[in-house]
Structures are given as structure tokens and as C-alpha cells.
Scaffold this motif. Structure first.
Motif, short mmCIF file in Angstrom:
data_model
loop_
_atom_site.label_atom_id
_atom_site.label_comp_id
_atom_site.label_asym_id
_atom_site.label_seq_id
_atom_site.Cartn_x
_atom_site.Cartn_y
_atom_site.Cartn_z
N CYS A 194 0.82 -1.21 0.00
CA CYS A 194 0.00 0.00 0.00
C CYS A 194 0.86 1.27 0.00
N PRO A 195 0.69 2.15 -0.99
CA PRO A 195 1.50 3.38 -1.02
C PRO A 195 1.19 4.32 0.14
N ALA A 196 -0.06 4.33 0.59
CA ALA A 196 -0.42 5.19 1.71
C ALA A 196 0.29 4.73 2.99
N TRP A 197 0.25 3.44 3.25
CA TRP A 197 0.89 2.90 4.45
C TRP A 197 2.40 3.14 4.43
N HIS A 198 3.00 2.95 3.27
CA HIS A 198 4.45 3.08 3.15
C HIS A 198 4.93 4.52 3.27
N THR A 199 4.03 5.46 3.18
CA THR A 199 4.44 6.86 3.30
C THR A 199 3.87 7.52 4.55
N GLY A 200 3.52 6.70 5.53
CA GLY A 200 3.15 7.23 6.84
C GLY A 200 1.71 7.68 6.99
N LYS A 201 0.83 7.25 6.09
CA LYS A 201 -0.59 7.58 6.23
C LYS A 201 -1.26 6.58 7.18
N PRO A 202 -2.41 6.93 7.74
CA PRO A 202 -3.08 6.01 8.67
C PRO A 202 -3.79 4.85 7.98
N LEU A 203 -3.75 4.80 6.64
CA LEU A 203 -4.45 3.74 5.93
C LEU A 203 -3.60 2.47 5.83
N SER A 204 -4.17 1.36 6.26
CA SER A 204 -3.67 0.02 5.96
C SER A 204 -4.87 -0.77 5.48
N PRO A 205 -4.86 -1.30 4.26
CA PRO A 205 -6.01 -2.10 3.81
C PRO A 205 -6.31 -3.25 4.76
N LYS A 206 -5.27 -3.84 5.31
CA LYS A 206 -5.47 -4.95 6.25
C LYS A 206 -6.21 -4.46 7.49
N LEU A 207 -5.79 -3.34 8.06
CA LEU A 207 -6.40 -2.86 9.29
C LEU A 207 -7.83 -2.38 9.05
N VAL A 208 -8.12 -1.87 7.85
CA VAL A 208 -9.50 -1.52 7.52
C VAL A 208 -10.37 -2.77 7.56
N VAL A 209 -9.90 -3.83 6.92
CA VAL A 209 -10.66 -5.08 6.88
C VAL A 209 -10.81 -5.67 8.28
N LEU A 210 -9.73 -5.67 9.05
CA LEU A 210 -9.80 -6.24 10.40
C LEU A 210 -10.73 -5.43 11.30
N SER A 211 -10.71 -4.11 11.16
CA SER A 211 -11.60 -3.27 11.97
C SER A 211 -13.06 -3.54 11.63
N LEU A 212 -13.35 -3.68 10.33
CA LEU A 212 -14.71 -3.97 9.91
C LEU A 212 -15.14 -5.36 10.36
N ARG A 213 -14.22 -6.32 10.30
CA ARG A 213 -14.53 -7.68 10.77
C ARG A 213 -14.86 -7.68 12.25
N ASP A 214 -14.00 -7.10 13.06
CA ASP A 214 -14.21 -7.11 14.51
C ASP A 214 -15.50 -6.37 14.87
N LEU A 256 -19.40 4.22 11.65
CA LEU A 256 -18.49 3.46 10.80
C LEU A 256 -17.28 4.32 10.40
N ILE A 257 -17.52 5.61 10.15
CA ILE A 257 -16.44 6.54 9.81
C ILE A 257 -16.37 7.60 10.90
N GLY A 258 -15.22 7.73 11.52
CA GLY A 258 -15.08 8.72 12.58
C GLY A 258 -13.72 8.62 13.24
N GLY A 259 -13.27 9.72 13.80
CA GLY A 259 -11.99 9.75 14.48
C GLY A 259 -12.06 9.11 15.85
N ALA A 260 -10.93 9.12 16.56
CA ALA A 260 -10.85 8.47 17.87
C ALA A 260 -11.83 9.10 18.85
N GLU A 261 -12.01 10.42 18.77
CA GLU A 261 -12.92 11.08 19.71
C GLU A 261 -14.36 10.69 19.49
N GLU A 262 -14.66 10.19 18.29
CA GLU A 262 -16.01 9.74 17.96
C GLU A 262 -16.16 8.23 18.07
#
Length: 718
Positions: free
Chosen positions: A308-328, A371-377
Motif C-alpha cells: 500500500c502506497p499510503a501505508w508506506h508513506t506514513g498515512k493512517p491507511l492500511s487495507p489490512k487494518l480496515v478489513v480487520l476493523s470492519l470484521r471485529d 463506521l467513519i469517525g476519528g478516535a474522539e467519535e
């Protein structure tokens, strides 16, 4: 039968009954959760083809073998795991009578040879995978693909497989020592070698067989109490997940986006009502059942994250973590949903308080999370992660179990854009420009033909009498017509086509945006508006021609992908070709002079929507020939420029810029020229190279491959 055998048998069967009960309960829960998803009837066509694809990808390990040694090791582990089933069944006979084995096949020498070889290779393979995991732990590597994975689960699965295989060999070794092994030395050399050091003891055979059963049943109980343990459950769910993949064939779920649906059917905006119809995904149960199966199947291997180009450049996106968060989230919310809870598209609660009275408080709390929101939400997916995606498709292309990350991310975006009106502010300007001017830059439509000025030949336009017999419609695209750098490519392509004697024509002011940025950002309504308008224009331009004669050449891979893969959803059936494909054909036919050498050498950047999304890798390389110096990340593992997914019009405020990362890789090859085949890549890499070489005398040039070819033809002419 001795006391040891009796006691071991009783324990083995009692544990097995408990394990089976746990497994049945877990499977029922898993199926119930997956069935909460929305219908998707498109997954049930071509059953024979889907079955063949599933068998090819699983038994042939076609996706895993992309990682060479690790892929081979995983294949042996998979086969060894299947083998474990027969060895565990054999243990139920051995625990009762140390001299017995599996009926019928257990006494065959060939069976003994196969199980011996696979047991030994399985031990070596799982050992290798354990070492790979330990060497790539997050504390050892800053960009570990295992970062965020549930480590203990992976360790438990790996060491369980190792333990069962080792204990199985010890059982055979003890049987060899006791004279009870039915296979000759040549068919079971390791077992006989172990027999030389193991005691001859029938009781020990029974105890070791019991140990094998206990380890196996403990594994069943553990995974049954952890239904989100994808690293274990994918051994069962990967088969249906691959079978029901979007394409149904070897291709990953790339190219065309999955249409926005409500109730399993593509949405019709003329009759759609946001009060009753589903616009994108606002709640986890609004994903299709295949989406929930995707989340369940994730192995947490991190190959998507690693690419993932976003993950490799320090963005909060990881496709794996998106999937795992939705699964849990899906499984934590499931008790609430299974009790009848949930909300209508309008946000109204479907269940009464009485229906939800027995739902655990934890599930009720989970149901209140956005489903979409920051830590405070307490959001499930951070907005910065959602909007960091470039839709490059690296995650989908690399996933060994065919998870469809891009479709899921765009579905989340659709609701945010169309219902919540929540998206990065600069993207709003792009959408307004599309609505008002028909292009993302907001330029006047009359400027679409400015690139033709100064050419020493007339560019034919559809509708002119001389242009009615064109072979190719040249789709210039918004960038190619309006962006200064991309205009150079447009002029080069037009000149080359003219030199090669190709009959082509353009739409000129009749052209408008294909809608790609609108669709990728999530504005499906705006995309469909452009699609319907363009299909009408194109069909009129082609008249009554059949599809083989409805040829379009495009310089932008995003236009190429949209015209060729998505307009068929709206009645637009065309043969679409990228300019590198057409130019390669013309060089091969001798109608253009090939590129022979370039001072300083050339490196080629694979555009995501040309390569991964459409599997076009060779034509540009054929054009560049011997002058090409490959970047380390190339072809299907090419690194994104950062512009896809409408990121071209969004600021990159977090981490390192993606285009800078890619530009540095291109410069490191030592090539004097970076060749591109996409106007977005042209802009992104041009800016990245300029920034990386600011103040330096020697500058690497970024240029479209068409310009490189034009120079070769100009040199030939002089």
C-alpha cells in the motif's frame, strides 16, 4: 486392550465431542453473521468457471506463488494441513490399538511414502514460515507487513501445525521401533530413523496418538471461541471467498468498480430515494454478504499492507487494518443485528426495545459506533484512512484470498459524499468544476481543442465530412486537452498517428470528463450523469458500426479503464486501447521507427490503471526496448504515483508524499529519463523529481513514452 489404551480412548473421544460441538456452534454463528449482509446475485453465475478458478487458485496456489520461497512453503503447509486430517483420524485407531492404522489406505506403501514426504516437508515449510515471521516482526522492521496483526493467533496456529506434524512422526517412529509400522524403510526413512532411538512401547504409541488428538482438538476449540481468528479460519473460508470473487475468473476485482447497489440491484437514480434506498455503506451490515465473507476470511498476512502506497508513506491507511476493523466490528455488533436491530437508510431503528432487551450491553454499545469517525467519535475507520486510498489496486492484486478492498473503500466513500457531504474540502472544488464545467480543472469547454494549434497538419473532428471514415476515435481526455504537460503527450500521439497514416478523429468540444474522479471519490450520481452523456455522444459518433469497428484510443489510463470497463454498464460497448498499445502495434508493423537508444537510459513507471487494473505491461516495455532500466517495484508490484482515487485533487498533508517516494526510486535507477504513460503520473512524478533534485545541475527528465518515440521518429526523419 490395556488401561492406558482405555483411558486414552475415553479422553480422546470426550475431547472430540466437545470440540465438534464448539465448531458447529462457531460455524453457525459465522454463517449467521455473513448472511446479515446485503444480497449480491451477481456472484452465482458461471458455476463451472468459478469452481475451476477456485481449484486453480487454492490447489495451484497461483496467488501465493508470487512470493516464491514463501509461496512454495505455504503450499506444503496447506497440503500438510489437509494431510493432518487423515493423520488425526488415524490417531483414533492408534489410541485404541497401537498396531492399527487407517482402514484400506493405511496399509498402502504409496500412502506411507506420500504421508512421510509431506510430513517432513510440512515440518520444514512451517519452520521456514515461522522464521520469516520472526525476522519480519514489527520491532525488527519499520514497515513490517505483520504490524497490526494479532500475533498470538498466528504463533498459535503455526506452532500447532508444527506440533501435530512432529508428534505424527514420533508416533510413526515409535510404531517402527515396536514393529507395527506397515511401511518399508525406503517409503518411511525418517520414521524408521526415529524408530532407532524411540522405545518399543505400545502404551507410548497410544499416549502420543492421544497427544496428537488433544493438540488438534484444542486448536478446534480455540478457533471456535475466536470466530474472528482469520489466520485459522481462512483454511475453510478461503474456498468460498475465492469461488465468489467478483470476476469469477483469474482476474482480481480491479478495473471496473462494482456498481452502487441497493437491495442487491444497481441503483437507478431516476427513481432512487435516500429515505428508502441504500446510498453507499453507512453501517457494516450494509456491505454485501460477500463483503462480510471478505472480512471473515482475512488471514492478517499483511501483503496488502506491504504494497500500500499510503501505508508506506506514513498515512493512517492500511487495507489490512480496515478489513480487520470492519470484521471485529461486524462480529461485535452481530448480537444486536441478529436480535432484529439495525437502522433503515433514513436512520430509523428497526427493532423495538423489547426485542433488544436480551442483547448484551457490549453489542448495544458497538451498534452506536460510527463506521467513519476519528478516535474522539469512537469511529471504526478514521476519515484520514478512508481518504488516503489511491484505489491503486495493489491490495486487491496481492491478496491471496481475493478480498475486494477497493470496492469496500469506495462504498464507504459513496455514503460519505452523497449522504453526509463529508469529504476533504479541496475535493469539493473538483466536484463543483465537474458539475459546472465538465472537467476537474474548471476550464472553459472551448479550450479543449487548444492543443491542436501549431501542429503542421489538421486534426480531424467527428462530424466533419472528412472524418466520417476514421478508424480510431482519439479520446483526448480532460488532462490531455487542458493540462500543459499532458498536452505535450496529446500532440505527440496525434503526430505519431498522423505519421503512421492512421485515420483518427477527435470529439473536440463534444468531449467531457469520463467521470472517473467522481466515481472514485464516491459521487456515483455525478459519474452516471457523465457516463450516460458520453455513451450517447460516442454512440452517435460511431453510428451503426459494430463493436469491432468502435475503436477508441486513449492516453489516460483512467479514461481507458472507464471507457473500456465501466461504460458497458450503460450501453457503451467499445474496443478501447491505450496509446502505448497502439504505438507498439505501429512500431511492430514498421509504420513507426522504434526507440533504439536514449542517452542516460530510460526507466518506466507502470500506471496503476494501465498495469494492475488492466494487465497492460508489455506494450510500453516493447516500445522502450533495450533502453529500459526497471525500477525495483515494477509491473504488478509497481508503486503508485499518488494521484488515483481522485487524490490528484486532494492535498497530501500526512506523512511523506507518495510521488516523492516514487520519484526517489526512479532517480535511484540512474536513468536519465523517466517514461510515463499517464497524464496524472506525468504531473506527480514530474513534481516529485523536481522536488527531489531541486538545486542540482543534472536533472532527470520525466516524459511520456509517446514523446520518446516521437523523438526517435524525428531523428530518423532527419
Amino acid at each position: 486392550m490395556g488401561a492406558v489404551q482405555i483411558l486414552s480412548t475415553v479422553v480422546a473421544y470426550l475431547v472430540t465431542v466437545v470440540a465438534v460441538a464448539f465448531a458447529v456452534r462457531a460455524a453457525r454463528r459465522m454463517v449467521a453473521v455473513i448472511r446479515l449482509g446485503q444480497p449480491d446475485p451477481s456472484r452465482f453465475d458461471d458455476r463451472r468457471g468459478r469452481t475451476a478458478t477456485m481449484l486453480r487458485e487454492t490447489l495451484g496456489h497461483t496467488r501465493m506463488l508470487k512470493w516464491s520461497v514463501v509461496g512454495v512453503a505455504h503450499w506444503f503447509v496447506m497440503v500438510a494441513f489437509i494431510l493432518l486430517a487423515s493423520l488425526v483420524v488415524a490417531a483414533y485407531f492408534e489410541v485404541l490399538d497401537p498396531t492399527r492404522t487407517l482402514p484400506i489406505v493405511g496399509g498402502w506403501t504409496i500412502f506411507g511414502l506420500v504421508t512421510e514426504v509431506l510430513s517432513v516437508l510440512g515440518v520444514l515449510a512451517i519452520g521456514l514460515l515461522i522464521v520469516v515471521r520472526l525476522l519480519n516482526l514489527p520491532r525488527r522492521r519499520s514497515w513490517s507487513r505483520f504490524a497490526g496483526s494479532t500475533s498470538w493467533q498466528a504463533y498459535y496456529v503455526e506452532y500447532t501445525i508444527l506440533a501435530v506434524l512432529v508428534v505424527g512422526l514420533l508416533v510413526r517412529g515409535t510404531k517402527a521401533a515396536d514393529g507395527a509400522l506397515a511401511y518399508p524403510v525406503w517409503a518411511a526413512p525418517v520414521s524408521h530413523a526415529l524408530g532407532g532411538v524411540m522405545p518399543a512401547s505400545g502404551d507410548l504409541i497410544s499416549l502420543l496418538a492421544l497427544l496428537k488428538i488433544l493438540i488438534s482438538m484444542a486448536w478446534v476449540i480455540v478457533i471456535s471461541t475466536h470466530v474472528t481468528m482469520g489466520v485459522a479460519w481462512h483454511r475453510f473460508t478461503a474456498f468460498p471467498n475465492i469461488y465468489f470473487k467478483r470476476s469469477g475468473d483469474a482476474a482480481p476485482a480491479l478495473g471496473a468498480l462494482k456498481p452502487m447497489t441497493t437491495g442487491g440491484e444497481p441503483i437507478d437514480f431516476e427513481t432512487a430515494d435516500p429515505e428508502t434506498d441504500q446510498f453507499g455503506v453507512a453501517e457494516v451490515e450494509q456491505f454485501s454478504w460477500k463483503g462480510l465473507l471478505d472480512f471473515t476470511t482475512c488471514t492478517e498476512c499483511g501483503r496488502c499492507q506491504d504494497q500500500c502506497p499510503a501505508w508506506h508513506t506514513g498515512k493512517p491507511l492500511s487495507p489490512k487494518l480496515v478489513v480487520l476493523s470492519l470484521r471485529d466490528h461486524a462480529y461485535a455488533k452481530a448480537p444486536y443485528l441478529l436480535a432484529g436491530g439495525g437502522k433503515s437508510p433514513a436512520g430509523e431503528e428497526k427493532a423495538s426495545a423489547e426485542q433488544l432487551a436480551s442483547v448484551p450491553a457490549s453489542a448495544l454499545a458497538e451498534a452506536q459506533r460510527s463506521l467513519i469517525g476519528g478516535a474522539e467519535e469512537a469511529g471504526i475507520i478514521d476519515p484520514d484512512a478512508l481518504w488516503a486510498c489511491t484505489t491503486c489496486g495493489a491490495c486487491v492484486e496481492q491478496c491471496p484470498v481475493d478480498i475486494e478492498h477497493v470496492d469496500h473503500i469506495v462504498d464507504l466513500r459513496r455514503h460519505q459524499v452523497m449522504i453526509e457531504s463529508s469529504f476533504p474540502p479541496e475535493a469539493g472544488a473538483m466536484l463543483r468544476n465537474l458539475e459546472n464545467k465538465g472537467n476537474p480543472w474548471g476550464a472553459a469547454n472551448k479550450a479543449r481543442e487548444d492543443w491542436t494549434k501549431g501542429l503542421d497538419f489538421e486534426v480531424p473532428r467527428v462530424g466533419d465530412g472528412s472524418a466520417n471514415d476514421f478508424e480510431y476515435l482519439f479520446w483526448v481526455g480532460c488532462a490531455g486537452a487542458l493540462e500543459d504537460r499532458a498536452k505535450k503527450t496529446t500532440r505527440a500521439v496525434a503526430t505519431l498517428l498522423h505519421q503512421a497514416g492512421v485515420n483518427f478523429a477527435i470529439l473536440g468540444e463534444g468531449e467531457t470528463c469520463t467521470g472517473d474522479p467522481a466515481r472514485r471519490i464516491g459521487n456515483e450520481f455525478l459519474f452516471q450523469m457523465f457516463a450516460e452523456q458520453n455513451v450517447e455522444t460516442l454512440n452517435e459518433a460511431f453510428g451503426d458500426r459494430s463493436r469491432p469497428n468502435r475503436k477508441i484510443v486513449a492516453t489516460c489510463p483512467h479514461c481507458f479503464n472507464t471507457l473500456g470497463n465501466e461504460y458497458s454498464q450503460f450501453g457503451g460497448e467499445y474496443e478501447v486501447i491505450h496509446h502505448t498499445q497502439l504505438l507498439s502495434q505501429l512500431v511492430g508493423d514498421g509504420r513507426l521507427t522504434p526507440i533504439r537508444s536514449v542517452a542516460g537510459g530510460l526507466t518506466w513507471h507502470d500506471p496503476c490503471y494501465l498495469g494492475r487494473h488492466n494487465q497492460v505491461y508489455e506494450p510500453p516495455r516493447e516500445l522502450l526496448g533495450d533502453a529500459l532500466v526497471e525500477m525495483p517495484r515494477n509491473s504488478e508490484r509497481s508503486f503508485c504515483c499518488g494521484a488515483g482515487g481522485a487524490r490528484m485533487w486532494m492535498e497530501e498533508r500526512i506523512g511523506k508524499r507518495i510521488n516523492t517516494d516514487r520519484a526517489e526510486e526512479a532517480i535511484a535507477t540512474g536513468a536519465g529519463t523517466v517514461a510515463v504513460g499517464c497524464p496524472f503520473c506525468y504531473t506527480m512524478l514530474g513534481d516529485g523529481v523536481a522536488g527531489a533534485q531541486a538545486g542540482q545541475e543534472s536533472q532527470v527528465e520525466v516524459v511520456d513514452v509517446a514523446t520518446v518515440l516521437l523523438r526517435a521518429n524525428a531523428d530518423s526523419a532527419t
